[in-house]
Design an enzyme around this catalytic site. Structure first.
Site, PDB file in Angstrom:
ATOM      1  CE1 TYR A 163     103.890 103.159  22.821  1.00 11.78           C
ATOM      2  CE2 TYR A 163     103.197 101.473  24.397  1.00 11.78           C
ATOM      3  CZ  TYR A 163     102.930 102.276  23.292  1.00 11.78           C
ATOM      4  OH  TYR A 163     101.709 102.199  22.671  1.00 11.78           O
ATOM      5  CD  GLU A 177      98.813 100.971  23.489  1.00  4.14           C
ATOM      6  OE1 GLU A 177      99.729 100.505  24.211  1.00  4.14           O
ATOM      7  OE2 GLU A 177      99.031 101.644  22.468  1.00  4.14           O
ATOM      8  CE1 TYR A 199      91.969  95.430  15.458  1.00  6.15           C
ATOM      9  CE2 TYR A 199      90.703  97.114  14.300  1.00  6.15           C
ATOM     10  CZ  TYR A 199      91.728  96.764  15.150  1.00  6.15           C
ATOM     11  OH  TYR A 199      92.520  97.737  15.704  1.00  6.15           O
ATOM     12  CB  SER A 232      86.455  93.297   9.744  1.00 11.92           C
ATOM     13  OG  SER A 232      87.299  94.422   9.646  1.00 11.92           O
TER      14      SER A 232
END
Length: 385
Positions: A98, A140, A189, A207
């Site tokens: 980030y 996350e 997924y 998926s």
């Protein structure tokens, strides 16, 4: 939340930044990959960069987040953030990345808005970025902590490769080492990493189309011009090892007793087939309506599985085909032809125009937007709009 100091600045500059965000993000990615070319190896999608889809998705998410902060000052756009966080986790995004994104994104903003940017504008948009980044980092971290292992990529062996309709193949995998297996939820997924002919590693999300839990079955459609699907279809055979991620994705079957509508088009049937399988395995007594649209009958990748599972729980199954076929409706799917339960939960997957159309019809039929769930394959440009 957004500070009172930054709020009027964001409110005044959002129209300008919003109008330029597409150009800003294109410059950002150019700066990012020039400084860190390795990010294209096993993380960012080269084909999505070429098409511009990733730029649209990033631009849209930033603009949507900023808009939400202005109109809903006491909350964060949880649905938007959750969708992004699951996708990031499936790619193994880390906190330090980030900082890298911030550096190059704000260099692009400063360059594009050089004539108007001031320290106050830069400070306000920096606040927006880190509010969004910090929220995603937290989500996350929670996702990573919820997995049964602390690894990003695990080796799984292909045990079966079977045709599944025209240009589609179903892969069945088993663990190739002793890494603890994270249980998947119906509709989730996994990321699949392959090495291309030029040596570059690329990742796509697929998926899970069969049983959830600890099994790994996914179905892929050969994408014209696609890099990963081409390798999977042409080069991967039973016995080969694939690197795959833990399962992610927030579009999963929600608990409840009301009716469930599973509406899909094309290869979008993969997550709805997984949800249908879970309903059949549980012997649900919920009303289940299965809707699917295809160009032709032989294109339906999971026709046998979905037909069988629907019959096990006496689900209503409706099929729309562009090419006439006995027992199927001709043309494009429409909820206006049906008696839609207003208390139903709707799960959507397929091309964006299809999902937008069905979502609008569902809302017109009385289904609240909060009970309409959709899965986008690739960058979420619907969010961007």
């Amino acid at each position: 939340m957004l500070s009172e100091k930054s709020r009027p600045v964001i409110e005044a500059t959002l129209p300008l930044v919003g109008s330029r965000i597409g150009e800003i993000t294109a410059d950002f990615y150019n700066r990012l990959f020039t400084a860190h070319p390795g990010l294209l190896d096993g993380l960012f999608s080269r084909s999505n960069q070429r098409s511009g889809e990733q730029q649209k998705a990033l631009a849209g998410s930033i603009a949507a987040f900023a808009s939400h902060l202005l109109t809903n000052p006491d909350s964060l756009p949880e649905k938007v953030l959750s969708r992004i966080a699951h996708k990031h986790a499936s790619l193994g995004i880390t906190e330090d990345q980030y900082d890298v994104v911030y550096k190059h994104l704000f260099a692009a903003i400063a360059a594009d808005l050089a004539d108007v940017i001031t320290p106050e504008i830069a400070e306000a948009w920096t606040e927006v970025y880190w509010l969004m980044a910090d929220a995603l980092i937290k989500l996350e971290k929670d996702l990573y902590a919820s997995q049964a292992n602390d690894r990003m990529w695990m080796p799984w062996r292909v045990v079966a490769k079977e045709p599944a309709g025209k240009d589609s193949i179903t892969f069945t995998l088993e663990p190739a080492d002793e890494t603890p297996v994270t249980e998947a939820k119906p509709g989730q997924y996994v990321s699949v990493k392959v090495t291309l002919a030029d040596g570059l590693r690329q990742v796509r999300q697929y998926s899970l189309s069969g049983d959830a839990g600890t099994s790994r079955i996914f179905t892929t459609k050969l994408n014209d011009g696609g890099e990963v699907s081409t390798v999977l279809h042409a080069d991967v055979e039973p016995g080969d090892i694939l690197e795959i991620s833990n399962p992610y994705g927030e579009i999963t079957l929600k608990d409840g007793e009301g009716p469930v509508i599973l509406a899909s088009a094309g290869i979008g049937c993969t997550p709805t087939a997984s949800i249908l399988r879970s309903l059949a395995e549980s012997g649900t007594d919920r009303e289940v309506i299965v809707l699917h649209a295809e160009k032709a009958m032989d294109n339906w990748a999971l026709s046998g599985q979905m037909t069988q599972d629907a019959s096990r729980i006496d689900a209503k199954l409706e099929l729309w085909l562009e090419t006439p076929h006995a027992g199927a409706k001709e043309g494009f799917m429409s909820l206006r032809e049906m008696d839609v339960p207003a208390d139903a939960s709707l799960y959507l997957c397929g091309p964006l125009p299809f999902m937008k159309s069905i979502r609008d019809e569902a809302i017109d039929a009385g289904i609240p937007a909060t009970r309409i769930h959709y899965e986008v394959f690739g960058p979420d440009v619907w969010l961007a709009n």
